[in-house]
Design a protein around this motif. Sequence first.
Motif: not given
Length: 294
Positions: A51-60, A64-65, A79-81, A96-103
Amino acid sequence: MIRKLMLLLVLGSFIQGQGQEPLSVFENLMEKTWFAEGDWGNNTKFKQEIEFEYDLGGTLIISNAKGFTNQEQTSYGPRNHGIRKFDKESNTIKFWEFDVFGGVTEGTVKANGKDIIYTYAYGESVVTDYWEFVDDNTYNLTVGSYADGEWKQVYLKTQFKAENKSKSNFVFDHQSLVVTNLMKTGDFYKEVFGFEEIPHPENKPGFRWFNMYGNSQLHLIKKDFTEFEKNKSMHLCLAVNDLESFIERLVSKNIEFYDWPGNKGSVTDRADGVKQIYIKDPEGYWVEINTAKH
């Protein structure tokens, strides 16, 4: 007068183009839940819900996967943020993709019309995730080595389909069967199908729980109940990649199998090309095993 009007039209088009939001290529992804399943080139499974969503006034843009959260691919969950952001200095969209394994995976995003193209380093390779727009609720996804408009190597091909977030999204959780011989029936599912036995959350007697695949479970419950006809139309169905090998396993265990009409030792060829067989567990419940792709 005509020349002045043409000049105004050109200027207006230029201003409109300059004012286009850099992240607008993601607009179609918003307020939807995107699902995809497939097989990687190394025969491991790919399954993702994002799923995707805007944040910080649409600048980001925040993503969340859900996916497999262990190497054995038996656990499925968050699994991913991810973050997508337009960088003015480089005039590119970075992610940037942060995963549950720390990568963490870092790269850039480009738009080709309505297509979305991710490029990033993976080890010593440069990998491309190409989201090819099909319609508002469908993207074809190809992951691989992509250069000069051509795929040099493909690691994954699948399709993302969307569901509106306002709808209720259901995921299969478990199948329950009432049995009289808990040990024999439980051992059948463990030995024939290789299901992993998992503990009952309250450690109650009279239950045997098994993990079938991902978070899908089989619950056996020991109870005395009025016998009824266990018609073949009421069955648990499991898909397998190699039906021939599974049939050999059944033969080695002296377990009989049937096609849909009831012919012993025969296989049904469904109209869509899927092959099916049916077996009975020790309680007389029917189980279908087929070759459907998931």
